[in-house]
Design a protein around this motif. Structure first.
Motif, mmCIF file in Angstrom:
data_model
loop_
_atom_site.group_PDB
_atom_site.id
_atom_site.type_symbol
_atom_site.label_atom_id
_atom_site.label_comp_id
_atom_site.label_asym_id
_atom_site.label_seq_id
_atom_site.Cartn_x
_atom_site.Cartn_y
_atom_site.Cartn_z
ATOM 1 N N TYR A 24 143.512 21.909 92.578
ATOM 2 C CA TYR A 24 144.046 22.452 93.824
ATOM 3 C C TYR A 24 143.183 23.607 94.299
ATOM 4 N N ALA A 25 143.170 23.792 95.603
ATOM 5 C CA ALA A 25 142.551 24.975 96.209
ATOM 6 C C ALA A 25 143.518 25.462 97.281
ATOM 7 N N PHE A 26 143.687 26.765 97.345
ATOM 8 C CA PHE A 26 144.585 27.337 98.343
ATOM 9 C C PHE A 26 144.080 28.719 98.740
ATOM 10 N N ILE A 27 144.455 29.129 99.925
ATOM 11 C CA ILE A 27 144.194 30.500 100.352
ATOM 12 C C ILE A 27 145.460 31.274 100.070
ATOM 13 N N GLY A 28 145.297 32.374 99.358
ATOM 14 C CA GLY A 28 146.464 33.130 98.948
ATOM 15 C C GLY A 28 146.314 34.619 99.160
ATOM 16 N N ARG A 29 147.463 35.277 99.056
ATOM 17 C CA ARG A 29 147.547 36.733 99.131
ATOM 18 C C ARG A 29 148.209 37.224 97.849
ATOM 19 N N LYS A 30 147.599 38.216 97.209
ATOM 20 C CA LYS A 30 148.072 38.700 95.918
ATOM 21 C C LYS A 30 149.465 39.320 96.022
ATOM 22 N N ILE A 31 150.315 38.933 95.081
ATOM 23 C CA ILE A 31 151.599 39.603 94.881
ATOM 24 C C ILE A 31 151.465 40.520 93.669
ATOM 25 N N GLU A 32 150.956 39.976 92.545
ATOM 26 C CA GLU A 32 150.703 40.807 91.363
ATOM 27 C C GLU A 32 149.767 40.094 90.405
ATOM 28 N N ILE A 33 149.060 40.899 89.614
ATOM 29 C CA ILE A 33 148.246 40.393 88.512
ATOM 30 C C ILE A 33 148.528 41.298 87.320
ATOM 31 N N ILE A 34 148.998 40.693 86.224
ATOM 32 C CA ILE A 34 149.409 41.453 85.044
ATOM 33 C C ILE A 34 148.621 40.968 83.838
ATOM 34 N N ILE A 87 152.741 30.901 93.833
ATOM 35 C CA ILE A 87 152.238 30.230 92.634
ATOM 36 C C ILE A 87 151.930 31.274 91.573
ATOM 37 N N GLU A 88 152.241 30.939 90.326
ATOM 38 C CA GLU A 88 151.820 31.748 89.186
ATOM 39 C C GLU A 88 150.787 30.945 88.415
ATOM 40 N N PHE A 89 149.720 31.619 87.990
ATOM 41 C CA PHE A 89 148.678 30.926 87.245
ATOM 42 C C PHE A 89 148.026 31.879 86.260
ATOM 43 N N ILE A 90 147.376 31.295 85.262
ATOM 44 C CA ILE A 90 146.701 32.052 84.210
ATOM 45 C C ILE A 90 145.246 32.250 84.624
ATOM 46 N N VAL A 91 144.761 33.476 84.427
ATOM 47 C CA VAL A 91 143.362 33.824 84.706
ATOM 48 C C VAL A 91 142.733 34.305 83.405
ATOM 49 N N LEU A 92 141.604 33.726 83.037
ATOM 50 C CA LEU A 92 140.833 34.174 81.879
ATOM 51 C C LEU A 92 139.501 34.708 82.391
ATOM 52 N N ASP A 93 139.129 35.902 81.919
ATOM 53 C CA ASP A 93 137.923 36.539 82.443
ATOM 54 C C ASP A 93 137.243 37.339 81.336
ATOM 55 N N VAL A 134 142.199 35.171 99.884
ATOM 56 C CA VAL A 134 141.155 34.604 99.038
ATOM 57 C C VAL A 134 141.439 33.128 98.775
ATOM 58 N N LEU A 135 140.364 32.340 98.810
ATOM 59 C CA LEU A 135 140.442 30.932 98.453
ATOM 60 C C LEU A 135 140.302 30.858 96.933
ATOM 61 N N LEU A 136 141.315 30.269 96.284
ATOM 62 C CA LEU A 136 141.326 30.164 94.829
ATOM 63 C C LEU A 136 141.398 28.705 94.422
ATOM 64 N N PHE A 137 140.751 28.391 93.313
ATOM 65 C CA PHE A 137 140.714 27.046 92.769
ATOM 66 C C PHE A 137 141.475 27.057 91.448
ATOM 67 N N THR A 146 150.742 21.914 79.162
ATOM 68 C CA THR A 146 151.360 23.248 79.108
ATOM 69 C C THR A 146 152.292 23.510 80.288
ATOM 70 N N LYS A 147 152.206 22.640 81.322
ATOM 71 C CA LYS A 147 152.998 22.808 82.558
ATOM 72 C C LYS A 147 152.663 24.134 83.251
ATOM 73 N N LYS A 148 151.376 24.515 83.202
ATOM 74 C CA LYS A 148 150.916 25.751 83.826
ATOM 75 C C LYS A 148 149.684 25.476 84.673
ATOM 76 N N TYR A 149 149.492 26.355 85.669
ATOM 77 C CA TYR A 149 148.275 26.350 86.472
ATOM 78 C C TYR A 149 147.291 27.337 85.847
ATOM 79 N N TYR A 150 146.000 26.969 85.864
ATOM 80 C CA TYR A 150 144.933 27.828 85.344
ATOM 81 C C TYR A 150 143.868 27.989 86.423
ATOM 82 N N HIS A 151 143.432 29.212 86.626
ATOM 83 C CA HIS A 151 142.361 29.499 87.574
ATOM 84 C C HIS A 151 141.054 28.927 87.026
#
Length: 135
Positions: free
Chosen positions: A7-17, A68-74, A87-90, A97-102
């Motif tokens: 998936y790709a979507f344009i989004g606006r940040k709510i939170e990153i923890i 959407i909630e997703f996992i980010v590894l950096d 921001v356009l995110l992929f 796992t039934k989760k979205y991953y960046h």
């Protein structure tokens, strides 16, 4: 890469923890054959975050959600995309796992034009970015 779970979507940040502990851990073991003491050191290679974004526009495949909630590894710390308003995110949905991953390091800062279309900050149109990404 090009599947029903991409998936790709344009989004606006709510939170990153930040969610994962990055502490270095040590385990001492005794080798069962030689009786030698073995020190195992674990050094995490990624920072892990849980991101929550408002979906402004579905750009590739449709995520049937408003947020959407997703996992980010950096490797480098906080995700660079969090500094942009739009921001356009992929992301990829993992059925196990039934989760979205960046998709690591894949993003494009975006802006809305006067006529309501989305373009990157360097002027690329959204269709071109999607086409280049999923070729």
């Amino acid at each position: 890469m090009n599947s029903k779970n991409d998936y790709a979507f344009i989004g606006r940040k709510i939170e990153i923890i930040e969610t994962a502990n990055r502490d270095i851990s040590e385990i001492i073991q005794i080798d069962s054959i030689t009786n030698d003491t073995i020190k195992l050191i674990s050094i995490p290679m990624n920072f892990e975050y849980r991101a929550k974004y408002e979906i402004l526009h579905n750009a590739y495949n449709r995520i049937p959600l408003d947020t959407i909630e997703f996992i980010v590894l950096d490797h480098y710390g906080r995700p660079k995309f969090e500094q942009f308003d739009n921001v356009l995110l992929f992301v990829h949905y993992d059925e196990n796992t039934k989760k979205y991953y960046h998709e690591k390091y894949k993003f494009e800062p975006m802006r809305r034009t006067r006529n309501g279309k989305w373009k990157s900050l360097d002027g690329k149109n959204l269709k071109r970015i999607i086409r280049e990404h999923y070729q």
